[in-house]
Design a protein around this motif. Structure first.
Motif, PDB file in Angstrom:
ATOM      1  N   GLN A   1     -13.045 -40.354 -21.902  1.00 51.30           N
ATOM      2  CA  GLN A   1     -13.669 -39.714 -23.095  1.00 51.30           C
ATOM      3  C   GLN A   1     -12.952 -39.747 -24.271  1.00 51.30           C
ATOM      4  O   GLN A   1     -11.914 -38.880 -24.386  1.00 51.30           O
ATOM      5  N   TRP A   2     -12.913 -40.619 -25.369  1.00 50.10           N
ATOM      6  CA  TRP A   2     -12.489 -40.200 -26.685  1.00 50.10           C
ATOM      7  C   TRP A   2     -13.493 -40.509 -27.681  1.00 50.10           C
ATOM      8  O   TRP A   2     -14.309 -41.376 -27.556  1.00 50.10           O
ATOM      9  N   LYS A   3     -13.536 -39.806 -28.756  1.00 49.82           N
ATOM     10  CA  LYS A   3     -14.585 -39.982 -29.683  1.00 49.82           C
ATOM     11  C   LYS A   3     -14.115 -39.268 -30.997  1.00 49.82           C
ATOM     12  O   LYS A   3     -13.109 -38.383 -30.869  1.00 49.82           O
TER      13      LYS A   3
ATOM     14  N   SER B   1     -20.393 -34.882 -22.478  1.00 49.21           N
ATOM     15  CA  SER B   1     -21.136 -36.032 -22.007  1.00 49.21           C
ATOM     16  C   SER B   1     -20.933 -36.504 -20.759  1.00 49.21           C
ATOM     17  O   SER B   1     -19.707 -36.392 -20.267  1.00 49.21           O
ATOM     18  N   ASP B   2     -21.887 -36.721 -20.079  1.00 46.59           N
ATOM     19  CA  ASP B   2     -21.750 -37.420 -18.647  1.00 46.59           C
ATOM     20  C   ASP B   2     -21.343 -39.045 -18.999  1.00 46.59           C
ATOM     21  O   ASP B   2     -22.123 -39.651 -19.671  1.00 46.59           O
ATOM     22  N   LEU B   3     -20.456 -39.172 -18.032  1.00 43.91           N
ATOM     23  CA  LEU B   3     -19.923 -40.761 -18.260  1.00 43.91           C
ATOM     24  C   LEU B   3     -19.680 -41.285 -16.796  1.00 43.91           C
ATOM     25  O   LEU B   3     -19.350 -40.493 -16.019  1.00 43.91           O
ATOM     26  N   PRO B   4     -19.770 -42.584 -16.759  1.00 44.28           N
ATOM     27  CA  PRO B   4     -19.308 -43.165 -15.360  1.00 44.28           C
ATOM     28  C   PRO B   4     -17.864 -42.765 -15.182  1.00 44.28           C
ATOM     29  O   PRO B   4     -16.999 -42.571 -15.893  1.00 44.28           O
TER      30      PRO B   4
ATOM     31  N   THR C   1     -12.527 -35.950 -40.523  1.00 41.21           N
ATOM     32  CA  THR C   1     -12.927 -36.630 -39.396  1.00 41.21           C
ATOM     33  C   THR C   1     -12.044 -35.920 -38.394  1.00 41.21           C
ATOM     34  O   THR C   1     -10.833 -35.932 -38.227  1.00 41.21           O
ATOM     35  N   ILE C   2     -12.360 -35.531 -37.133  1.00 44.21           N
ATOM     36  CA  ILE C   2     -11.671 -35.216 -35.892  1.00 44.21           C
ATOM     37  C   ILE C   2     -11.851 -36.424 -34.845  1.00 44.21           C
ATOM     38  O   ILE C   2     -12.551 -36.762 -34.721  1.00 44.21           O
ATOM     39  N   LEU C   3     -10.424 -36.698 -34.622  1.00 50.33           N
ATOM     40  CA  LEU C   3     -10.190 -37.702 -33.380  1.00 50.33           C
ATOM     41  C   LEU C   3      -9.754 -37.090 -32.485  1.00 50.33           C
ATOM     42  O   LEU C   3      -8.809 -36.509 -32.129  1.00 50.33           O
ATOM     43  N   LEU C   4     -10.546 -37.171 -31.303  1.00 43.22           N
ATOM     44  CA  LEU C   4     -10.419 -36.321 -30.018  1.00 43.22           C
ATOM     45  C   LEU C   4      -9.994 -37.697 -28.860  1.00 43.22           C
ATOM     46  O   LEU C   4     -10.810 -38.582 -28.782  1.00 43.22           O
ATOM     47  N   THR C   5      -8.664 -37.747 -28.617  1.00 40.17           N
ATOM     48  CA  THR C   5      -8.161 -38.718 -27.845  1.00 40.17           C
ATOM     49  C   THR C   5      -7.863 -38.295 -26.198  1.00 40.17           C
ATOM     50  O   THR C   5      -7.885 -36.892 -25.949  1.00 40.17           O
ATOM     51  N   GLU C   6      -7.829 -39.046 -25.363  1.00 38.52           N
ATOM     52  CA  GLU C   6      -7.632 -38.894 -24.005  1.00 38.52           C
ATOM     53  C   GLU C   6      -6.093 -39.491 -23.510  1.00 38.52           C
ATOM     54  O   GLU C   6      -5.841 -40.564 -23.938  1.00 38.52           O
ATOM     55  N   SER C   7      -5.166 -38.663 -23.165  1.00 44.25           N
ATOM     56  CA  SER C   7      -3.799 -39.404 -23.042  1.00 44.25           C
ATOM     57  C   SER C   7      -3.149 -38.762 -21.468  1.00 44.25           C
ATOM     58  O   SER C   7      -1.954 -38.935 -21.530  1.00 44.25           O
ATOM     59  N   ARG C   8      -3.990 -38.988 -20.663  1.00 43.86           N
ATOM     60  CA  ARG C   8      -3.611 -38.642 -19.327  1.00 43.86           C
ATOM     61  C   ARG C   8      -3.904 -39.928 -18.343  1.00 43.86           C
ATOM     62  O   ARG C   8      -3.176 -40.400 -17.661  1.00 43.86           O
ATOM     63  N   LEU C   9      -5.271 -39.949 -18.103  1.00 47.30           N
ATOM     64  CA  LEU C   9      -5.991 -40.705 -16.993  1.00 47.30           C
ATOM     65  C   LEU C   9      -6.131 -42.429 -17.555  1.00 47.30           C
ATOM     66  O   LEU C   9      -6.212 -43.024 -16.389  1.00 47.30           O
ATOM     67  N   HIS C  10      -6.270 -42.533 -18.612  1.00 46.12           N
ATOM     68  CA  HIS C  10      -6.924 -43.840 -19.026  1.00 46.12           C
ATOM     69  C   HIS C  10      -5.906 -44.945 -18.828  1.00 46.12           C
ATOM     70  O   HIS C  10      -5.873 -45.954 -18.280  1.00 46.12           O
TER      71      HIS C  10
END
Length: 440
Positions: free
Chosen positions: A278-280, A270-273, A289-298
């Motif tokens: 992106q985590w969802k 997806s396009d985001l600002p 349930t698949i939990l996709l996390t972001e662990s670098r930039l946020h």
């Protein structure tokens, strides 16, 4: 006609348009390509929608038509119009909804001149009772090291429902850095030859990788769930910097924005600002349930450096103990950020409460404990570089003091890891952790 036969025909049809790109040196051809230059892709499926992707190169913006077909009837059941724009590297993406859960679909894009993209295949997520669901999971794809045979192996299977990429979709280094010139496989050429820093650099690197026939075919055959790790930006990246970003390479925040932008251009996501990561979650019927996390930039805190902590210290044992008990175990250190940690805990609870049998955490780095055994010092030959000897010595001292080998993985953030695992226990989750980053 069975699904297996449809799939074989699809592979044959798709191969015709991209087979030449598997030849040595052919990756350079994309720079002068026109039309549908890099195949098709799909991603982020739900029970009734999927995101479709293509690239169409022309002299200006081009309006494309997307068609989604039911393979059982051959009828068009969805689609839409989307513009491939020059300011987004001629890439077009759209989300098609109104689809049925747990179903295969074919799709393609059509240009104003009547030319069509390769035909792709995608699948929506199942709803309700779900007995099984199979995923192909990938990470750490370094094109100059060799052929992408793992992608080809996945495309030869007929039992997968989805593919997932956990990061390091490419590597940012200049030619000859990693791999070295001696290690690089002839014909596996990347562009540009320099370390990627600018908008054009990042785009060219994606163009190089996506010219690979096996990677194109993987995207053509399966919907993908994807997340970046560090090399899509720079090695060992964190919120405000990276090991492989130096002051003379410009502003890190600018590089980070560029990397995010181009990732969202070139990946079926997806396009985001620019300031959103992106985590969802994804619901696989009543199975998981698949939990996709972001662990670098946020929100990741900077990686600890044991070598720097020991530098100039005379009482090594005391320094290691203080580093372990105060710095390493600092409860404020985070990989995900407190807001994402709260989302993670809440999503686990909601998944268990909804009766999902499994909770699958798709994330980017090794979760388990890894320490250097004391015997490792004897594995380093006298002819080894001094840096290798130094790292082994530090690793052995760290292990003796109860410290890990790699501070870039979850081992470097033990309090954050404990919070995540306690959240799983509190939710009574049946947790499976998928990890990328390791090359073992």
């Amino acid at each position: 006609m069975t699904l297996d036969l449809d799939r074989r025909l699809l592979l044959q049809a798709g191969t015709f348009g991209i087979a030449a790109l598997s030849l040595p040196g052919a990756a350079l051809a994309f720079q002068s390509a026109s039309g549908f230059s890099h195949g098709v892709a799909s991603g982020e499926p739900t029970q009734n929608s999927v995101l479709l992707w293509t690239r169409y190169v022309s002299s200006g913006d081009t309006r494309l038509t997307a068609e989604v077909t039911d393979p059982a009837t051959g009828k068009v059941v969805g689609g839409g119009s989307v513009t491939a724009t020059r300011d987004r590297d001629s890439i077009a993406k759209l989300v098609v909804d109104g689809l049925q859960p747990g179903r295969w679909y074919y799709y393609r894009f059509i240009a104003p001149d009547g030319s069509a993209s390769p035909q792709g295949r995608t699948r929506t997520l199942p709803d309700g009772e779900t007995a099984k669901f199979r995923m192909g999971v990938f990470s750490c794809s370094n094109l100059p090291f060799g052929w992408f045979n793992a992608y080809a192996a996945a495309c030869a299977r007929d039992d997968l429902d989805l593919v997932m990429h956990l990061g390091d979709y490419f590597y940012e280094y200049q030619v000859g850095k990693y791999p070295s010139a001696a290690e690089a496989l002839p014909g596996r050429t990347i562009q540009p030859s320099n370390e990627i820093l600018t908008l054009m650099d990042y785009r060219l690197r994606y163009q190089s990788y996506r010219a690979d026939a096996d990677l194109q075919r993987l995207h053509q055959m399966w919907p993908m769930i994807a997340q970046w790790d560090d090399h899509e930006i720079a090695n060992d990246s964190w919120q405000h910097g990276a090991e492989n970003h130096q002051a003379d390479e410009g502003d890190y925040e600018t590089r980070k924005r560029i990397a995010r932008r181009v990732y969202r251009e070139w990946m079926p996501v997806s396009d985001l600002p620019d300031d959103q990561d992106q985590w969802k979650s994804y619901r696989i019927g009543d199975l998981a349930t698949i939990l996709l996390t972001e662990s670098r930039l946020h929100a990741r805190d900077e990686q600890l450096d044991l070598g720097a902590a020991l530098k100039g210290q005379t009482n090594v044992e005391a320094t290691l103990a203080a580093f372990r008990d105060q710095t390493w175990r600092d409860p404020s250190r985070t990989m995900l950020g407190m807001d994402q940690e709260a989302w993670f805990a809440d999503t686990l609870k909601r998944s268990v409460g909804a009766g999902q049998k499994w909770q699958v955490w798709a994330q980017q780095t090794v979760m388990g404990n890894l320490r250097l055994p004391p015997q490792a010092l004897g594995w380093i030959p006298e002819s080894a570089p001094e840096i290798a000897k130094l790292r082994a010595a530090i690793g052995a001292m760290a292990s003796k003091a109860g410290l890990p080998l790699n501070f870039d993985s979850w081992d470097g953030y033990p309090a954050a890891r404990n919070r995540a695992l306690k959240a799983a226990q509190a939710a009574d989750a049946d947790l499976i952790v998928l990890s990328g980053d390791s090359h073992n």
